[in-house]
Design an enzyme around this catalytic site. Structure first.
Site, PDB file in Angstrom:
ATOM      1  N   ASP A  15       6.406   5.375  -4.864  1.00 35.24           N
ATOM      2  CA  ASP A  15       5.593   4.351  -4.229  1.00 35.24           C
ATOM      3  C   ASP A  15       5.599   4.678  -2.730  1.00 35.24           C
ATOM      4  O   ASP A  15       6.469   5.418  -2.253  1.00 35.24           O
ATOM      5  CB  ASP A  15       6.204   2.978  -4.502  1.00 35.24           C
ATOM      6  CG  ASP A  15       5.492   1.869  -3.774  1.00 35.24           C
ATOM      7  OD1 ASP A  15       4.254   1.909  -3.707  1.00 35.24           O
ATOM      8  OD2 ASP A  15       6.186   0.972  -3.249  1.00 35.24           O
ATOM      9  N   ASP A  20       4.621   2.139   0.254  1.00 36.65           N
ATOM     10  CA  ASP A  20       5.058   1.053   1.126  1.00 36.65           C
ATOM     11  C   ASP A  20       6.463   0.585   0.766  1.00 36.65           C
ATOM     12  O   ASP A  20       6.770   0.337  -0.408  1.00 36.65           O
ATOM     13  CB  ASP A  20       4.092  -0.134   1.018  1.00 36.65           C
ATOM     14  CG  ASP A  20       2.691   0.225   1.504  1.00 36.65           C
ATOM     15  OD1 ASP A  20       2.472   1.400   1.832  1.00 36.65           O
ATOM     16  OD2 ASP A  20       1.825  -0.664   1.536  1.00 36.65           O
TER      17      ASP A  20
END
Length: 647
Positions: A435, A437
């Site tokens: 991922d 963020d």
């Protein structure tokens, strides 16, 4: 099988006179139970409170002295009886041999060899019995008499057996001369060896009637030598084994600085105990402790005092059926059947404290999980902060229950515990999907864009907690960006801060041959920037729609929204494109929309994640640096230093 029963069963295969002159192991054991055990110097807490400690020690030592003298006198009588019988039988065989060896009767020579082997078997059983009863005395009395006593025994004719060893060699050479074709003697000799305890070696040399030493299926013995001279201990054991007919089936080494314990599982080719005499001499030379045992007793789980007392009270004890003992394929494996191997990585960058380690061990014991190996992964000299354990877990165990308990243990101590199957895929991962963020970077990019746009997004936190649908949350937030200059994206790039260890981890993984990807619920321009900065191979994210003049954002997205389900789909697409199975994939994320890909991958890691994500992910890291992803693959800090170099 208990050793006393084993000894009696083996004695039943000996001639009557041989059996009569074997040591009375069970009689000696009775003396220990009735005389020595009650006066052991190992004091119980209850007794310590009843009398002054000095008085209790004085009384115990006084009684124990009398009991030990009685025990040793009885043992001496038994040893002398066996030695005297051995000397007489050995002399008889030596006197009988010249006439037979000078003759040409293979039957007579074969019969003589049978008698020699029977006498060797007699010696082996007696030596085993002496060693066992002495170890039992040491364990229960609190004294250490076995080593000095065995050193004395090693000098007796019963163990040295020099004349018998020479005679056996001459007889075997004679048989080789008499039966060059091998047919008669081979047929005769295949039944002369006793069927010993659980022999897995059925090696017979088919090329000759009798090889240089008489090789037959025989006893497995576990030899262990512990001492302060490092590799010299290993060399001492192997040197002894090289001088005697035996197979090395397995070995292992444990080291504490200069002190090592070297264990070897061997299969003896004969019942000649000279090998143990040589090992005893080697132990004395190197100031080492020598132990040996048959695998059956080593594989039997030892009982603590409470378990023994419980068995004594069990009225159904006599009706219990003895179960076969499982012998594992390796000395390093716990001797329990129906087990699955797992790896556990325990990690706290501030140090693993003794309270956590104690509770962790109690948790393992509660679920009957055995520790087979422990390796320190960090290199700090002042503290232990990361360790890798190989565990033996009962098959059929409810792993969801264990995971819930592990999460609670981790949370209460701020220490990560990653539990995963220890199979070929653990270190054979080839793709890592991140991922973006709050994983590869510290920020949430849409919050940064909104900050530059002068709007406040109130739904970001609830979206990450999974309280509303991610797609709906994204639409609401993106709509707030309508009219925002596309130049904001360049401004955001300049303030992005990569998570500690992100650059190092990606560089190390690339050196190891991994493919790397970022799959983000954020936006492509920033995902491509992160891909370029970290040297990733793939980048997927949402695409922001731009006005026809290319100057502003419209507040809409183009194409499929990259939500949790889409992330998992993209992970699988990348794996297929790279020709990998899902077991070879690692996924790392922190939000609720990462759960789909975390559970799709062979190893899903919740990195400083929300509570709900940690509860559902397979593994968790709650440390500052992403470099600790490598520890879950078994890489040590030394490995990391090598991977972090410029080579």
């Amino acid at each position: 099988m208990k050793f006393g029963n084993y000894l009696e069963e083996r004695k039943s295969h000996l001639p009557v006179e041989y059996a009569k002159n074997c040591i009375a192991y069970n009689d000696l054991k009775t003396i220990l139970k009735e005389q020595v055990y009650p006066n052991s110097i190992k004091l119980e807490n209850l007794q310590q409170k009843q009398k002054p400690f000095a008085q209790l020690v004085s009384e115990r030592l006084g009684q124990l002295q009398k009991c030990e003298v009685l025990f040793i006198e009885k043992l001496d009588q038994q040893v002398n009886k066996a030695t005297k019988f051995f000397e007489q039988e050995s002399q008889n065989l030596v006197a009988e041999a010249p006439k037979i060896i000078s003759g040409n009767s293979s039957e007579a020579t074969t019969e003589l060899l049978k008698k020699i082997i029977t006498l060797e078997r007699f010696v082996f059983l007696n030596y085993s019995g002496i060693t066992k009863i002495l170890k039992k005395n040491d364990r229960h009395s609190g004294l250490s008499l076995s080593e000095p006593y065995l050193q004395r025994v090693a000098q007796l004719p019963l163990v040295k057996a020099e004349d018998l060893t020479v005679l056996k060699k001459n007889v075997m050479n004679k048989l080789n001369e008499q039966h060059l074709d091998g047919n008669v003697a081979a047929a005769t000799m295949t039944t002369t060896s006793p069927i010993m305890v659980r022999s897995r070696s059925q090696h017979l040399n088919p090329s000759t009637v009798l090889p240089p030493t008489f090789i037959v299926p025989n006893q497995k013995v576990l030899v262990s030598l512990s001492g302060p001279h490092g590799t010299d201990i290993v060399g001492a054991v192997l040197d002894c084994l090289a001088r005697h007919p035996c197979n090395i089936d397995d070995f292992m080494l444990s080291r504490l600085y200069h002190n090592v314990t070297f264990g070897v599982l061997i299969t003896l080719h004969s019942d000649n105990v000279a090998i143990f005499r040589d090992l005893a001499e080697a132990a004395q030379k190197w100031d080492a402790s020598l132990t040996y045992d048959i695998p059956d007793s080593q594989a039997t789980e030892p009982m603590i005092r409470e378990q023994k007392e419980s068995l004594k009270k069990d009225k159904k004890k006599e009706n219990r059926v003895s179960q076969p003992i499982y012998i594992p394929p390796s000395l390093e494996e716990a001797p329990y059947s129906e087990r699955i191997k797992y790896a556990a990585t325990i990690l706290n960058q501030d140090g693993l404290d003794s309270t956590f380690l104690s509770e962790w061990t109690r948790l393992l014991l509660k679920h009957r999980i055995s520790v087979e190996k422990m390796i320190r992964l960090n290199r700090d000299n002042d503290k232990l902060s990361c360790a890798d354990l190989r565990l033996s877990v009962p098959r059929g165990m409810d792993m969801s229950v264990l995971r819930t308990e592990l999460i609670g243990l981790s949370a209460s101590h701020g220490t990560d515990v990653a539990f995963q199957r220890d199979d070929v895929f653990r270190k054979n991962k080839r793709l890592v999907v991140f991922d973006m963020d709050s994983t590869l970077i510290y920020q949430e990019v849409i919050d940064e864009i909104a900050r530059y746009a002068g709007v406040v997004d109130q739904v970001s936190v609830t979206a990450m907690n999974g309280e509303i649908d991610f797609k709906e949350s994204l639409r609401r937030r993106v709509s707030l960006l309508n009219g925002t200059s596309v130049g904001v994206l360049e401004n955001v790039k300049q303030i992005l801060t990569f998570t500690e260890g992100a650059r190092f981890l990606c560089r190390a993984l690339k050196k190891l041959g991994f493919k790397l990807a970022v799959i983000s619920g954020g936006f492509m321009p920033l995902a491509l920037y992160v891909k370029a900065e970290l040297g990733l191979d793939y980048a997927f994210a949402n695409q922001l729609e731009v006005s026809s003049d290319g100057l502003t954002l419209t507040g809409e997205t183009i194409g499929p929204i990259v939500d949790g389900v889409r992330k998992a789909e993209l992970l699988e697409v990348i794996a297929q494109a790279e020709g990998l199975t899902l077991k070879q994939v690692i996924a790392v994320g922190d939000g609720a929309n990462d759960l789909w890909m975390l559970n799709k991958a062979g190893l899903g890691i919740a990195f400083n994640a929300k509570p709900r994500v940690q509860e559902q992910a397979g593994a968790r890291i709650n440390q500052k640096s992403l470099k600790y992803v490598l520890t879950l693959l078994g890489y040590s800090e030394q490995d990391m230093e090598e991977l972090g170099g410029n080579n």
